[in-house]
Design a protein around this motif. Structure first.
Motif, PDB file in Angstrom:
ATOM      1  N   MET A  52      39.730  47.938  39.220  1.00  8.64           N
ATOM      2  CA  MET A  52      40.683  48.059  40.202  1.00  8.64           C
ATOM      3  C   MET A  52      41.944  48.666  39.582  1.00  8.64           C
ATOM      4  O   MET A  52      42.624  49.430  40.043  1.00  8.64           O
ATOM      5  N   ARG A  53      42.111  48.100  38.199  1.00  8.46           N
ATOM      6  CA  ARG A  53      43.207  48.684  37.473  1.00  8.46           C
ATOM      7  C   ARG A  53      43.187  50.238  37.470  1.00  8.46           C
ATOM      8  O   ARG A  53      44.080  50.724  37.067  1.00  8.46           O
ATOM      9  N   ARG A  54      42.254  50.969  37.606  1.00 10.94           N
ATOM     10  CA  ARG A  54      42.102  52.546  37.500  1.00 10.94           C
ATOM     11  C   ARG A  54      42.229  53.274  38.549  1.00 10.94           C
ATOM     12  O   ARG A  54      41.877  54.475  38.735  1.00 10.94           O
ATOM     13  N   PHE A  55      42.965  52.626  39.705  1.00 11.13           N
ATOM     14  CA  PHE A  55      43.337  53.562  40.620  1.00 11.13           C
ATOM     15  C   PHE A  55      44.734  54.190  40.423  1.00 11.13           C
ATOM     16  O   PHE A  55      45.259  54.685  41.595  1.00 11.13           O
TER      17      PHE A  55
ATOM     18  N   PRO B 274      36.118  49.820  41.691  1.00 10.00           N
ATOM     19  CA  PRO B 274      37.124  48.634  42.126  1.00 10.00           C
ATOM     20  C   PRO B 274      36.662  47.288  42.021  1.00 10.00           C
ATOM     21  O   PRO B 274      37.319  46.490  42.295  1.00 10.00           O
ATOM     22  N   THR B 275      35.469  47.138  41.395  1.00 10.56           N
ATOM     23  CA  THR B 275      34.808  45.804  40.904  1.00 10.56           C
ATOM     24  C   THR B 275      35.831  45.064  39.966  1.00 10.56           C
ATOM     25  O   THR B 275      35.550  44.187  39.350  1.00 10.56           O
ATOM     26  N   GLU B 276      36.506  45.841  39.155  1.00 12.26           N
ATOM     27  CA  GLU B 276      37.191  45.312  37.901  1.00 12.26           C
ATOM     28  C   GLU B 276      38.007  44.279  38.145  1.00 12.26           C
ATOM     29  O   GLU B 276      38.688  43.706  37.539  1.00 12.26           O
ATOM     30  N   ALA B 277      38.590  44.007  39.437  1.00 11.65           N
ATOM     31  CA  ALA B 277      39.538  43.093  39.988  1.00 11.65           C
ATOM     32  C   ALA B 277      38.896  41.686  40.049  1.00 11.65           C
ATOM     33  O   ALA B 277      39.286  40.534  40.283  1.00 11.65           O
ATOM     34  N   ALA B 278      37.256  41.706  39.858  1.00  9.95           N
ATOM     35  CA  ALA B 278      36.667  40.470  40.165  1.00  9.95           C
ATOM     36  C   ALA B 278      36.178  39.965  39.101  1.00  9.95           C
ATOM     37  O   ALA B 278      35.855  40.279  38.122  1.00  9.95           O
ATOM     38  N   SER B 279      36.312  38.469  39.253  1.00  9.08           N
ATOM     39  CA  SER B 279      35.744  37.629  38.253  1.00  9.08           C
ATOM     40  C   SER B 279      34.967  36.333  39.066  1.00  9.08           C
ATOM     41  O   SER B 279      35.387  35.994  39.899  1.00  9.08           O
TER      42      SER B 279
ATOM     43  N   SER C 243      36.830  35.449  42.587  1.00 13.48           N
ATOM     44  CA  SER C 243      38.335  35.933  42.134  1.00 13.48           C
ATOM     45  C   SER C 243      38.626  37.405  42.248  1.00 13.48           C
ATOM     46  O   SER C 243      37.958  37.883  41.469  1.00 13.48           O
ATOM     47  N   PHE C 244      39.476  37.761  43.279  1.00 12.52           N
ATOM     48  CA  PHE C 244      40.093  39.123  43.099  1.00 12.52           C
ATOM     49  C   PHE C 244      41.610  39.166  42.766  1.00 12.52           C
ATOM     50  O   PHE C 244      42.147  38.658  43.779  1.00 12.52           O
ATOM     51  N   ASP C 245      42.136  39.441  41.797  1.00 14.73           N
ATOM     52  CA  ASP C 245      43.348  39.129  41.328  1.00 14.73           C
ATOM     53  C   ASP C 245      44.320  40.428  41.499  1.00 14.73           C
ATOM     54  O   ASP C 245      44.134  41.494  40.615  1.00 14.73           O
TER      55      ASP C 245
ATOM     56  N   PRO D 196      45.766  35.800  45.638  1.00 16.17           N
ATOM     57  CA  PRO D 196      44.589  36.167  44.985  1.00 16.17           C
ATOM     58  C   PRO D 196      43.607  36.183  46.176  1.00 16.17           C
ATOM     59  O   PRO D 196      43.454  34.814  46.682  1.00 16.17           O
ATOM     60  N   PHE D 197      42.514  36.524  46.290  1.00 14.89           N
ATOM     61  CA  PHE D 197      41.388  36.610  47.139  1.00 14.89           C
ATOM     62  C   PHE D 197      40.320  35.490  46.376  1.00 14.89           C
ATOM     63  O   PHE D 197      39.594  36.233  45.693  1.00 14.89           O
ATOM     64  N   VAL D 198      40.362  34.342  46.742  1.00 17.88           N
ATOM     65  CA  VAL D 198      39.638  33.338  46.040  1.00 17.88           C
ATOM     66  C   VAL D 198      38.585  32.655  47.169  1.00 17.88           C
ATOM     67  O   VAL D 198      38.766  32.268  48.091  1.00 17.88           O
TER      68      VAL D 198
END
Length: 205
Positions: free
Chosen positions: A1-4, A95-100, A112-114, A187-189
């Motif tokens: 996600m950071r690469r938008f 966009p999966t880079e925001a997920a953990s 979590s999506f931060d 955050p979407f948790v």
């Protein structure tokens, strides 16, 4: 996600983007990721050679007006957790880079999506849209970034839980990214149950 970050370079031109990301834990053993991206042709062209890597291993199409990419990935949950729980992206626009993910117990995960971290890495947004802000906002209306978590059962979420209790969702309007201090909410948790749980082989949930 950071690469938008390429998105912000195109805001003044009214370029638009939509993303729909789903992390599916339904089989209880793997996380199956689907990321569907749609870019305006204008944004795609401005990316130049980087666009060549925008859909690695996925299915893509290019028309006069838009670029579409659908990426699928499947990894064992245990492997993802062993590697730190990061559901890493593969490309410039994944966009999966925001997920953990993290384990709560043997049958439950926290996903979590931060979005705060996403914004920190997105680069600078344009300070001046040259008097075209109303036009740009109108062009971006209706475009969104959608994030979904699916599993046997959603036990809690800061997003919206579906009627069948199997999916939690958060939708972010792309237009919100135009604000100088975007407010994307907490955050979407989501806590997800991986499989049916029974007590004395009778009482199950």
């Amino acid at each position: 996600m950071r690469r938008f970050a390429p998105l912000f370079a195109c805001l003044a031109l009214g370029a638009c983007i939509d993303a729909d990301v789903t992390l599916d834990f339904s089989d209880g053993e793997t996380v199956q990721t689907t990321a569907e991206l749609s870019l305006s042709r204008q944004l795609y062209d401005m990316m130049g050679k980087k666009a060549e890597n925008a859909c690695p291993g996925g299915e893509s199409s290019l028309t006069k007006s838009a670029y579409h990419c659908t990426m699928h990935d499947q990894r064992e949950i245990a492997v993802v957790l062993d590697e730190g729980g990061k559901v890493s992206g593969k490309s410039e626009l994944d966009p999966t880079e925001a997920a953990s993910i993290e384990r709560i117990d043997d049958n439950h995960l926290r996903v979590s999506f931060d979005f705060t971290e996403m914004l920190k890495s997105n680069g600078q947004k344009p300070d001046d849209l040259g008097g075209m802000e109303d036009m740009v906002r109108a062009a971006m209306a209706g475009h969104s970034l959608s994030f979904n978590v699916t599993g046997y059962k959603i036990t809690s979420s800061t997003g919206v839980i579906s009627e069948d209790g199997k999916t939690a969702s958060r939708v972010i309007p792309v237009i919100a990214l135009l604000d100088q201090a975007p407010e994307l909410g907490e955050p979407f948790v989501t806590e997800v149950q991986l499989a049916q749980s029974c007590f004395l082989w009778v009482f199950c949930d």
